[in-house]
Write a protein that holds these residues in place. Structure first.
Motif, PDB file in Angstrom:
ATOM      1  N   THR A  20       0.850  -1.191   0.000  1.00  0.00           N
ATOM      2  CA  THR A  20       0.000   0.000   0.000  1.00  0.00           C
ATOM      3  C   THR A  20       0.893   1.251   0.000  1.00  0.00           C
ATOM      4  O   THR A  20       1.848   1.322   0.775  1.00  0.00           O
ATOM      5  CB  THR A  20      -0.923  -0.023   1.242  1.00  0.00           C
ATOM      6  N   ALA A 153      -4.506   0.238  -2.317  1.00  0.00           N
ATOM      7  CA  ALA A 153      -5.269   1.466  -2.075  1.00  0.00           C
ATOM      8  C   ALA A 153      -5.903   1.998  -3.360  1.00  0.00           C
ATOM      9  O   ALA A 153      -6.897   2.724  -3.317  1.00  0.00           O
ATOM     10  CB  ALA A 153      -4.366   2.529  -1.450  1.00  0.00           C
ATOM     11  N   GLU A 156      -9.679   1.663  -3.878  1.00  0.00           N
ATOM     12  CA  GLU A 156     -10.657   2.369  -3.025  1.00  0.00           C
ATOM     13  C   GLU A 156     -11.671   3.179  -3.830  1.00  0.00           C
ATOM     14  O   GLU A 156     -12.767   3.435  -3.354  1.00  0.00           O
ATOM     15  CB  GLU A 156      -9.923   3.278  -2.011  1.00  0.00           C
ATOM     16  N   CYS A 188     -10.305 -13.773   5.509  1.00  0.00           N
ATOM     17  CA  CYS A 188     -10.043 -12.329   5.346  1.00  0.00           C
ATOM     18  C   CYS A 188     -11.356 -11.545   5.354  1.00  0.00           C
ATOM     19  O   CYS A 188     -11.340 -10.328   5.127  1.00  0.00           O
ATOM     20  CB  CYS A 188      -9.335 -12.042   4.022  1.00  0.00           C
ATOM     21  N   ASP A 193     -17.013  -3.924   1.423  1.00  0.00           N
ATOM     22  CA  ASP A 193     -16.669  -2.890   2.417  1.00  0.00           C
ATOM     23  C   ASP A 193     -15.367  -3.213   3.143  1.00  0.00           C
ATOM     24  O   ASP A 193     -15.066  -2.585   4.163  1.00  0.00           O
ATOM     25  CB  ASP A 193     -17.800  -2.773   3.453  1.00  0.00           C
ATOM     26  N   MET A 194     -14.612  -4.170   2.686  1.00  0.00           N
ATOM     27  CA  MET A 194     -13.410  -4.591   3.438  1.00  0.00           C
ATOM     28  C   MET A 194     -12.347  -3.492   3.451  1.00  0.00           C
ATOM     29  O   MET A 194     -12.304  -2.629   2.572  1.00  0.00           O
ATOM     30  CB  MET A 194     -12.839  -5.897   2.872  1.00  0.00           C
ATOM     31  N   SER A 195     -11.481  -3.568   4.467  1.00  0.00           N
ATOM     32  CA  SER A 195     -10.422  -2.568   4.598  1.00  0.00           C
ATOM     33  C   SER A 195      -9.316  -2.837   3.571  1.00  0.00           C
ATOM     34  O   SER A 195      -9.194  -3.960   3.046  1.00  0.00           O
ATOM     35  CB  SER A 195      -9.829  -2.637   6.002  1.00  0.00           C
ATOM     36  N   THR A 196      -8.493  -1.841   3.327  1.00  0.00           N
ATOM     37  CA  THR A 196      -7.377  -2.015   2.382  1.00  0.00           C
ATOM     38  C   THR A 196      -6.368  -3.068   2.884  1.00  0.00           C
ATOM     39  O   THR A 196      -5.926  -3.906   2.089  1.00  0.00           O
ATOM     40  CB  THR A 196      -6.735  -0.647   2.082  1.00  0.00           C
ATOM     41  N   ALA A 198      -7.049  -5.709   4.637  1.00  0.00           N
ATOM     42  CA  ALA A 198      -7.676  -7.027   4.419  1.00  0.00           C
ATOM     43  C   ALA A 198      -7.633  -7.371   2.930  1.00  0.00           C
ATOM     44  O   ALA A 198      -7.383  -8.523   2.552  1.00  0.00           O
ATOM     45  CB  ALA A 198      -9.108  -7.029   4.939  1.00  0.00           C
TER      46      ALA A 198
END
Ligand SMILES: NC(=O)c1ccc[n+]([C@@H]2O[C@H](COP(=O)([O-])OP(=O)(O)OC[C@H]3O[C@@H](n4cnc5c(N)ncnc54)[C@H](O)[C@@H]3O)[C@@H](O)[C@H]2O)c1
Ligand SMILES: [Zn+2]
Length: 357
Positions: A20, A153, A156, A188, A193-196, A198
């Motif tokens: 990232t 990222a 996103e 995971c 909506d998962m985080s970056t 994850a």
């Protein structure tokens, strides 16, 4: 966790970095006239910087658009020994991979994938595919980038259904690899909506599974063909919708069709938890596509069946379908597509359409 690894392939090994923030760090250092990117990324470039912008559409990926792009490369002064950088999803990847494989008999390129689909799947394996007239992915070559830089990222800003489409490919690859890989993928908590961080783990799991197949079967002769799971049905949905249904969503529908087809042949999958998890997960992801039911009711199972018949993996008498065996393993099966098999295929398509209508 940032990671780097290499992929063994016959012309040359190539490298993958997953981290990232890597895109922002590297963008400044790139020579802009030798970048080919998606028009979506226009705002990233300053006035006067002139990368080559392309629209990310199936029409842009057709053979008759290639001469104009090749002239642009020549006008940008690109010579043998110099490299192109591609920034975009699977469409930009296919176009750049193809043109760099033929420009001055082949030049090197590097790649920043920007869609989940390209990050977890298409960025490795070396394939390019270009449309010719009405035929999708009819011509292409194997021409891997030298270096793939994956910045999770970048995903996103993706629309929800495009994000889901990529997760479906990750689910597919890990399921085909086997129950341990698929369980790690599910751990995971993959969702739109998962985080970056994850997503970074999902990308690593997907690429590790895919690396296995492309290293043992680089040129798609045997094991790698299993990665076409969901694709024979899926491509038919995609083209029947005139590409309004994103690739991964169509593959998800295709996987559900292949399971319905097996059930219709008497295979229950009872007690195979991975199959139940796969179905629930795909159902949630497929429903992210806006207007899904309207699109699907407009489709005709007979038309989808005819489109399947023209799949390039079949020969004239036998079809090759990638299916789940009674024990939950993904297998390849050849079959004569006439008579009751044709009826069962049409029935599987109709029942899958009904699920979402
Ligand atoms: N060569 C291979 O191995 C391989 C494998 C799978 C698919 N493909 C091909 O890839 C294509 C599909 O690629 P894809 O699904 O990666 O997407 P794409 O390149 O078609 O892009 C999908 C959409 O997302 C937009 N987009 C891209 N990155 C974005 C970002 N970060 N934020 C917001 N929007 C963004 C694009 O402008 C486009 O509108 C198909 O043509 C398919 O045939 C190739
Ligand atoms: Zn695919």
């Amino acid at each position: 966790m940032p990671a780097s690894f290499s992929i063994a392939s016959s012309p040359y090994s190539y490298f993958v970095n997953v981290r990232t923030g890597i895109f922002d760090e590297m963008l400044d250092k790139l020579y802009k006239p030798h970048i080919i990117t998606d028009e979506f990324f226009h705002p990233l470039f300053k006035y006067g910087e002139q990368p080559i912008f392309l629209e990310a559409t199936e029409a842009a990926k057709s053979l008759d658009r290639m001469p104009a792009l090749i002239e642009q490369l020549r006008a940008a002064g690109l010579k043998r020994g110099q490299e192109i950088t591609a920034i975009g999803g699977g469409i930009i990847q296919d176009i750049v991979s193809f043109t760099t494989s033929i420009y001055m008999r082949g030049i090197l390129w590097n790649y920043f994938p920007t869609t989940v689909l390209a990050m977890v799947d298409s960025c490795i394996g070396g394939k390019s595919s270009i449309n010719v007239g009405p035929y999708k992915n009819l011509v292409g070559a194997f021409h891997s980038p030298q270096h793939i830089f994956i910045d999770p990222a970048l995903a996103e800003t993706l629309p929800r259904d495009q994000f889901a489409s990529g997760l479906i490919e990750a689910a597919k690859i890990t399921f085909v690899r086997g129950p341990e890989s698929f369980a790690r993928y599910l751990s995971c908590s993959p969702s739109i909506d998962m985080s970056t961080p994850a997503l970074e783990s999902v990308i690593m799991e997907g690429l590790t599974a895919k690396k296995h197949f492309i290293e043992i079967d680089e040129f798609d002769k045997k094991e790698r063909l299993l990665l076409n799971f969901g694709h024979t049905f899926g491509h038919a949905f995609e083209s029947a919708s005139n590409y309004a249904i994103p690739h991964g969503i169509a593959v998800g529908l295709g996987i559900l069709c292949s399971l319905a087809f097996q059930r219709d042949r008497g295979i229950s999958f009872h007690g195979i938890t991975a199959v139940a998890h796969l179905e629930n997960h795909l159902d949630t992801l497929i429903r992210t596509f806006p207007g899904l039911s309207d699109r699907l009711v407009a489709l005709n199972p007979g038309d989808i069946y005819s489109r399947m018949a023209s799949d390039k993996k079949h020969n004239t008498r036998w079809w090759t379908l990638i299916l789940v065996s009674p024990s939950g393993e993904v297998i390849s099966e050849h079959m004569d597509p006439r008579g009751d098999i044709a009826d069962r295929i049409r029935q599987a398509i109709a029942s899958t359409i009904a699920l979402f209508s």
